[in-house]
Design a protein around this motif. Structure first.
Motif, mmCIF file in Angstrom:
data_model
loop_
_atom_site.group_PDB
_atom_site.id
_atom_site.type_symbol
_atom_site.label_atom_id
_atom_site.label_comp_id
_atom_site.label_asym_id
_atom_site.label_seq_id
_atom_site.Cartn_x
_atom_site.Cartn_y
_atom_site.Cartn_z
ATOM 1 N N THR A 264 0.822 -1.206 0.000
ATOM 2 C CA THR A 264 0.000 0.000 0.000
ATOM 3 C C THR A 264 0.866 1.269 0.000
ATOM 4 O OG1 THR A 264 -0.137 -0.161 2.421
ATOM 5 C CG2 THR A 264 -1.933 -1.121 1.134
ATOM 6 N N GLY A 265 2.013 1.227 0.674
ATOM 7 C CA GLY A 265 2.936 2.366 0.614
ATOM 8 C C GLY A 265 3.485 2.580 -0.787
ATOM 9 N N ALA A 266 3.765 1.482 -1.509
ATOM 10 C CA ALA A 266 4.239 1.603 -2.886
ATOM 11 C C ALA A 266 3.182 2.235 -3.783
ATOM 12 C CB ALA A 266 4.634 0.223 -3.414
ATOM 13 N N VAL A 267 1.906 1.896 -3.544
ATOM 14 C CA VAL A 267 0.819 2.520 -4.317
ATOM 15 C C VAL A 267 0.794 4.022 -4.069
ATOM 16 C CG1 VAL A 267 -1.680 2.633 -4.606
ATOM 17 C CG2 VAL A 267 -0.557 0.419 -4.383
ATOM 18 N N ALA A 268 0.945 4.440 -2.814
ATOM 19 C CA ALA A 268 0.949 5.875 -2.490
ATOM 20 C C ALA A 268 2.119 6.588 -3.169
ATOM 21 C CB ALA A 268 1.022 6.064 -0.979
ATOM 22 N N VAL A 269 3.298 5.964 -3.163
ATOM 23 C CA VAL A 269 4.473 6.570 -3.818
ATOM 24 C C VAL A 269 4.246 6.666 -5.320
ATOM 25 C CG1 VAL A 269 6.923 6.255 -4.311
ATOM 26 C CG2 VAL A 269 6.060 5.816 -2.014
ATOM 27 N N LEU A 270 3.651 5.630 -5.920
ATOM 28 C CA LEU A 270 3.396 5.643 -7.366
ATOM 29 C C LEU A 270 2.420 6.754 -7.735
ATOM 30 C CD1 LEU A 270 3.842 4.315 -10.117
ATOM 31 C CD2 LEU A 270 1.959 2.747 -9.586
ATOM 32 N N VAL A 271 1.363 6.916 -6.952
ATOM 33 C CA VAL A 271 0.402 7.986 -7.223
ATOM 34 C C VAL A 271 1.086 9.347 -7.097
ATOM 35 C CG1 VAL A 271 -1.707 9.095 -6.400
ATOM 36 C CG2 VAL A 271 -1.594 6.606 -6.567
ATOM 37 N N ALA A 272 1.923 9.513 -6.079
ATOM 38 C CA ALA A 272 2.648 10.785 -5.920
ATOM 39 C C ALA A 272 3.586 11.033 -7.091
ATOM 40 C CB ALA A 272 3.431 10.767 -4.610
ATOM 41 N N PHE A 278 8.783 13.689 -9.337
ATOM 42 C CA PHE A 278 9.799 12.853 -8.708
ATOM 43 C C PHE A 278 10.119 13.301 -7.283
ATOM 44 C CE2 PHE A 278 14.295 11.672 -8.004
ATOM 45 C CZ PHE A 278 14.174 10.296 -8.149
ATOM 46 N N VAL A 279 10.225 14.600 -7.069
ATOM 47 C CA VAL A 279 10.597 15.105 -5.741
ATOM 48 C C VAL A 279 9.523 14.773 -4.718
ATOM 49 C CG1 VAL A 279 11.143 17.171 -4.411
ATOM 50 C CG2 VAL A 279 12.013 16.932 -6.746
ATOM 51 N N THR A 280 8.273 15.010 -5.089
ATOM 52 C CA THR A 280 7.179 14.683 -4.174
ATOM 53 C C THR A 280 7.131 13.190 -3.878
ATOM 54 O OG1 THR A 280 5.899 16.540 -5.047
ATOM 55 C CG2 THR A 280 4.695 14.870 -3.811
ATOM 56 N N ALA A 281 7.404 12.363 -4.900
ATOM 57 C CA ALA A 281 7.427 10.917 -4.684
ATOM 58 C C ALA A 281 8.502 10.521 -3.683
ATOM 59 C CB ALA A 281 7.649 10.192 -6.016
ATOM 60 N N LEU A 282 9.660 11.184 -3.752
ATOM 61 C CA LEU A 282 10.717 10.901 -2.782
ATOM 62 C C LEU A 282 10.276 11.292 -1.368
ATOM 63 C CD1 LEU A 282 14.007 11.962 -4.613
ATOM 64 C CD2 LEU A 282 13.183 9.645 -4.115
ATOM 65 N N ILE A 283 9.578 12.431 -1.256
ATOM 66 C CA ILE A 283 9.091 12.855 0.061
ATOM 67 C C ILE A 283 8.072 11.850 0.601
ATOM 68 C CG2 ILE A 283 7.848 14.652 1.305
ATOM 69 C CD1 ILE A 283 9.002 16.680 -0.659
ATOM 70 N N VAL A 284 7.154 11.410 -0.257
ATOM 71 C CA VAL A 284 6.153 10.420 0.172
ATOM 72 C C VAL A 284 6.835 9.109 0.552
ATOM 73 C CG1 VAL A 284 4.181 9.047 -0.581
ATOM 74 C CG2 VAL A 284 4.309 11.471 -1.174
ATOM 75 N N LEU A 285 7.860 8.726 -0.215
ATOM 76 C CA LEU A 285 8.599 7.516 0.124
ATOM 77 C C LEU A 285 9.238 7.634 1.511
ATOM 78 C CD1 LEU A 285 9.751 4.751 -0.655
ATOM 79 C CD2 LEU A 285 11.665 5.943 -1.754
ATOM 80 N N ALA A 286 9.796 8.796 1.803
ATOM 81 C CA ALA A 286 10.384 9.014 3.125
ATOM 82 C C ALA A 286 9.313 8.938 4.214
ATOM 83 C CB ALA A 286 11.093 10.366 3.167
ATOM 84 N N ILE A 287 8.119 9.486 3.932
ATOM 85 C CA ILE A 287 7.031 9.427 4.912
ATOM 86 C C ILE A 287 6.607 7.978 5.149
ATOM 87 C CG2 ILE A 287 4.618 10.043 5.322
ATOM 88 C CD1 ILE A 287 5.161 12.640 3.789
ATOM 89 N N VAL A 288 6.448 7.232 4.058
ATOM 90 C CA VAL A 288 6.031 5.831 4.189
ATOM 91 C C VAL A 288 7.073 5.026 4.947
ATOM 92 C CG1 VAL A 288 5.553 3.723 2.888
ATOM 93 C CG2 VAL A 288 4.565 5.876 2.134
ATOM 94 N N VAL A 289 8.346 5.211 4.606
ATOM 95 C CA VAL A 289 9.410 4.484 5.306
ATOM 96 C C VAL A 289 9.448 4.864 6.777
ATOM 97 C CG1 VAL A 289 11.908 4.188 5.470
ATOM 98 C CG2 VAL A 289 10.796 4.149 3.234
ATOM 99 N N GLY A 290 9.256 6.164 7.071
ATOM 100 C CA GLY A 290 9.247 6.595 8.467
ATOM 101 C C GLY A 290 8.114 5.974 9.263
ATOM 102 N N VAL A 291 6.904 5.950 8.680
ATOM 103 C CA VAL A 291 5.760 5.350 9.370
ATOM 104 C C VAL A 291 5.961 3.845 9.529
ATOM 105 C CG1 VAL A 291 3.283 4.886 9.222
ATOM 106 C CG2 VAL A 291 4.166 7.141 8.632
ATOM 107 N N MET A 292 6.524 3.197 8.502
ATOM 108 C CA MET A 292 6.786 1.765 8.597
ATOM 109 C C MET A 292 7.819 1.465 9.670
ATOM 110 S SD MET A 292 6.790 0.622 4.579
ATOM 111 C CE MET A 292 7.534 -0.951 5.023
ATOM 112 N N GLN A 293 8.844 2.312 9.782
ATOM 113 C CA GLN A 293 9.832 2.115 10.847
ATOM 114 C C GLN A 293 9.199 2.308 12.218
ATOM 115 O OE1 GLN A 293 13.062 1.078 10.472
ATOM 116 N NE2 GLN A 293 12.433 0.755 8.368
ATOM 117 N N LEU A 294 8.316 3.308 12.328
ATOM 118 C CA LEU A 294 7.601 3.519 13.581
ATOM 119 C C LEU A 294 6.744 2.311 13.924
ATOM 120 C CD1 LEU A 294 6.707 5.472 15.875
ATOM 121 C CD2 LEU A 294 4.887 6.243 14.327
#
Length: 409
Positions: A264-272, A278-294
């Motif tokens: 589901t995080g990959a879907v969010a990054v793809l939509v972004a 590209f820049v927004t996708a990187l930010i969303v990827l960082a958000i998804v990775v951060g939430v997953m680490q949490l």
């Protein structure tokens, strides 16, 4: 005989002890291997029944509340089950409808993004010629045409998998209905096969295990809410469209440990990437990775571990081992299985004077509440407030199963 004793005497004691431990260890491993093999062979039955048990732990408290309001139990189970299916179906319908409504805009954004990528490849640092890009696209099309047979086989395999999933869903639903309506009778029938001298002990251990399962599913729902809200807020801040359906998709996927959040995080990054670049996708990827680490390192170990009385390391290792051994079903079922075994075995080994009717299976977040530990084996004792350590006051024999009788003075 003396000569044999002399020969044994020549063997070092450490070696004799190691050999004795080794063959016993091999017997245990062989027995576990047989059990795992049987479970794998019957996975089309075991997995739906296990998932039905998880769902029963989630829905049984609501069924009990309606039953306490003098609603017939079959009707209460039907209301809760239909309400649960309606909620899940409504969420999935909401996601599909929102994605469908935003599809034209996504297509336009995708075309613009492809044009930008093409312009960057030609005018950027790579300085590719347009003919090279066209040749690459043609080669990709030719590769697909040459591998149509493999693609068709994959499609057939996918269709078969969808059929298996549908069959498993129907079996899960069928089993869940009986768990919600006749769960107590089913458990009583199973306990009738246990020898009477140890029946109360096994009955209590099983109830405490199910109480841990109830706590687990509640904690998992909390983790899923945090995942969906956290990623949804991040998507809203960076301006990604379809925030609510993406957050809902993340919430549903969070019930499958690790894999659900990744997909589901990959879907969010793809939509972004398609809509905002590209820049927004990187930010969303960082958000998804951060939430997953949490989730992986804080929420699941602490919240789940606290709810089911497991060490955070045990939670992480259980998810990893389950994922390795059984894929997504293994990751989904490993921690609840470990929680049930942990509470049940602890009760069998250390609980003094077990009383099944004293176990509040559905009404407490602490599955270990009320345990009176055997000081001869555990070295400590926990007890209910108002309950004498000497064990003189016990719940009455006519107490309602699954409910704790109020303590008497």
């Amino acid at each position: 005989m003396s000569e044999e004793a002399d020969v044994i005497g020549w063997v070092p004691k450490g070696l004799r002890v190691s050999a004795a431990l080794s063959w016993r260890f091999l017997v245990v491993v062989a027995a576990l291997y047989v059990v795992v093999w049987i479970v794998g062979y019957l996975s089309f039955v075991v997995v739906p029944v296990a998932i039905a048990l998880l769902l029963a732990a989630l829905l049984a408290p609501a069924v009990q509340q309606l039953t306490d309001l003098r609603m017939p139990r079959p009707l209460a189970a039907a209301v809760v089950l239909i309400g649960g299916l309606g909620a899940v179906g409504g969420l999935l319908t909401f996601v599909i409808v929102e994605f469908t409504a935003g599809l034209p805009e996504l297509q336009e954004q995708l075309n613009r993004s492809l044009d930008q990528v093409k312009d960057w490849l030609i005018n950027g640092p790579l300085h590719l010629r347009e003919t090279q890009i066209v040749d690459f696209v043609n080669n990709a099309v030719e590769f697909i045409q040459q591998n149509q047979a493999s693609i068709a086989d994959s499609a057939l395999t996918t269709a078969g998998t969808v059929g298996e999933i549908l069959t498993g869903f129907l079996l899960t639903l069928f089993v869940l209905i009986f768990f919600l309506v006749n769960g107590g009778e089913i458990w009583g029938f199973l306990m009738s096969g246990v020898p009477e001298p140890v029946r109360d002990r096994f009955d209590t251990a099983g109830r405490r295990g199910f109480a841990s399962l109830v706590s687990y599913v509640r904690a998992t729902a909390g983790v899923a809410v945090v995942d969906g809200v956290g990623i949804g807020i991040g998507l809203w801040i960076v301006g990604v469209p379809l925030v609510f359906p993406l957050a809902t998709l993340v919430f549903l996927g969070a019930f499958i440990p690790i894999v659900g959040a990744v997909v589901t995080g990959a879907v969010a990054v793809l939509v972004a990437l398609v809509t905002n670049g590209f820049v927004t996708a990187l930010i969303v990827l960082a958000i998804v990775v951060g939430v997953m680490q949490l989730e992986s390192h804080v929420l699941q170990p602490l919240l789940l571990g606290r709810a089911v009385r497991l060490h955070p390391l045990a939670v992480i290792l259980a998810i990893t081992a389950g994922m390795t051994a059984g894929g997504i079903p293994g990751a989904l079922l490993s921690v609840p299985l470990l929680a049930v075994l942990n509470s049940g075995i602890k009760s069998l080994l250390h609980e003094r004077d077990p009383h099944p009717d004293a176990v509040d299976v559905l009404g407490t977040d602490d599955p270990n509440e009320g345990i009176v530990w055997d000081t001869a084996t555990s070295g400590e004792r926990h007890h209910d407030s108002g309950r004498d350590d000497s064990g003189g006051d016990e719940p009455g024999a006519d107490a309602e199963p699954g409910r704790r009788e109020p303590d008497r003075a």
